[in-house]
Design a protein around this motif. Structure first.
Motif, PDB file in Angstrom:
ATOM      1  N   ARG A   7       0.849  -1.378  -0.055  1.00  0.00           N
ATOM      2  CA  ARG A   7      -0.143  -0.036   0.038  1.00  0.00           C
ATOM      3  C   ARG A   7       1.066   1.279   0.253  1.00  0.00           C
ATOM      4  O   ARG A   7       0.289   2.455   0.182  1.00  0.00           O
ATOM      5  CB  ARG A   7      -0.871  -0.050   1.134  1.00  0.00           C
ATOM      6  CG  ARG A   7      -2.049  -1.123   0.960  1.00  0.00           C
ATOM      7  CD  ARG A   7      -3.008  -1.202   2.108  1.00  0.00           C
ATOM      8  NE  ARG A   7      -3.994  -2.132   1.771  1.00  0.00           N
ATOM      9  CZ  ARG A   7      -3.779  -3.265   2.156  1.00  0.00           C
ATOM     10  NH1 ARG A   7      -2.822  -3.879   2.148  1.00  0.00           N
ATOM     11  NH2 ARG A   7      -5.052  -4.215   1.628  1.00  0.00           N
ATOM     12  N   ASN A   8       1.968   1.022  -0.327  1.00  0.00           N
ATOM     13  CA  ASN A   8       3.079   2.239  -0.138  1.00  0.00           C
ATOM     14  C   ASN A   8       3.402   2.611  -1.449  1.00  0.00           C
ATOM     15  O   ASN A   8       4.150   3.833  -1.739  1.00  0.00           O
ATOM     16  CB  ASN A   8       4.339   1.879   0.509  1.00  0.00           C
ATOM     17  CG  ASN A   8       4.086   1.517   2.000  1.00  0.00           C
ATOM     18  OD1 ASN A   8       3.512   2.430   2.712  1.00  0.00           O
ATOM     19  ND2 ASN A   8       4.751   0.592   2.450  1.00  0.00           N
ATOM     20  N   PRO A  10       2.310   4.868  -4.808  1.00  0.00           N
ATOM     21  CA  PRO A  10       1.734   6.147  -5.065  1.00  0.00           C
ATOM     22  C   PRO A  10       0.098   5.893  -5.546  1.00  0.00           C
ATOM     23  O   PRO A  10      -0.724   6.682  -5.284  1.00  0.00           O
ATOM     24  CB  PRO A  10       2.273   6.717  -6.429  1.00  0.00           C
ATOM     25  CG  PRO A  10       3.785   6.272  -6.090  1.00  0.00           C
ATOM     26  CD  PRO A  10       3.631   4.884  -5.857  1.00  0.00           C
ATOM     27  N   ALA A  12      -1.873   3.773  -4.806  1.00  0.00           N
ATOM     28  CA  ALA A  12      -2.638   3.324  -3.606  1.00  0.00           C
ATOM     29  C   ALA A  12      -3.034   4.714  -2.796  1.00  0.00           C
ATOM     30  O   ALA A  12      -4.309   4.535  -2.481  1.00  0.00           O
ATOM     31  CB  ALA A  12      -1.702   2.182  -2.669  1.00  0.00           C
ATOM     32  N   GLU A  13      -2.339   5.605  -2.893  1.00  0.00           N
ATOM     33  CA  GLU A  13      -2.918   6.930  -2.275  1.00  0.00           C
ATOM     34  C   GLU A  13      -3.921   7.670  -2.982  1.00  0.00           C
ATOM     35  O   GLU A  13      -4.776   8.085  -2.571  1.00  0.00           O
ATOM     36  CB  GLU A  13      -1.285   7.645  -2.205  1.00  0.00           C
ATOM     37  CG  GLU A  13      -2.299   9.082  -1.356  1.00  0.00           C
ATOM     38  CD  GLU A  13      -0.816   9.950  -0.941  1.00  0.00           C
ATOM     39  OE1 GLU A  13      -1.161  11.141  -0.771  1.00  0.00           O
ATOM     40  OE2 GLU A  13       0.484   9.572  -1.094  1.00  0.00           O
ATOM     41  N   ALA A  16      -6.905   5.731  -2.471  1.00  0.00           N
ATOM     42  CA  ALA A  16      -7.379   6.042  -0.920  1.00  0.00           C
ATOM     43  C   ALA A  16      -8.487   7.263  -1.112  1.00  0.00           C
ATOM     44  O   ALA A  16      -9.326   7.203  -0.584  1.00  0.00           O
ATOM     45  CB  ALA A  16      -6.533   6.148  -0.033  1.00  0.00           C
ATOM     46  N   LYS A  17      -7.674   8.150  -1.861  1.00  0.00           N
ATOM     47  CA  LYS A  17      -8.289   9.583  -1.958  1.00  0.00           C
ATOM     48  C   LYS A  17      -9.464   9.489  -2.544  1.00  0.00           C
ATOM     49  O   LYS A  17     -10.768  10.126  -2.335  1.00  0.00           O
ATOM     50  CB  LYS A  17      -7.402  10.472  -2.398  1.00  0.00           C
ATOM     51  CG  LYS A  17      -6.242  10.987  -1.613  1.00  0.00           C
ATOM     52  CD  LYS A  17      -5.435  11.993  -2.171  1.00  0.00           C
ATOM     53  CE  LYS A  17      -4.169  12.391  -1.316  1.00  0.00           C
ATOM     54  NZ  LYS A  17      -3.275  13.291  -1.744  1.00  0.00           N
TER      55      LYS A  17
END
Length: 57
Positions: A7-8, A10, A12-13, A16-17
């Motif tokens: 989940r690290n 980019p 994944a972020e 998530a957003k």
């Protein structure tokens, strides 16, 4: 739904957003939120899964 282990990364972020954004509209069903996020992000799961399975991309 996407099957990410790390989940690290980019993306994944970004995902998530998008999920938080969809949840803020009042959506509560996890399956529906996932479906909407995938659609809105333009992720083609058939291609992504095939590439992941065969180590492509």
């Amino acid at each position: 739904m996407l099957g990410w282990v790390d989940r690290n990364v980019p993306v994944a972020e970004i995902a998530a957003k998008k999920i938080i954004e969809i949840g803020a509209t009042g959506a509560r069903d996890p399956a529906e939120i996932s479906k909407l996020a995938v659609e809105q992000l333009g992720i083609r799961l058939d291609r992504w899964r095939r590439e992941a399975r065969f180590g492509l991309g």
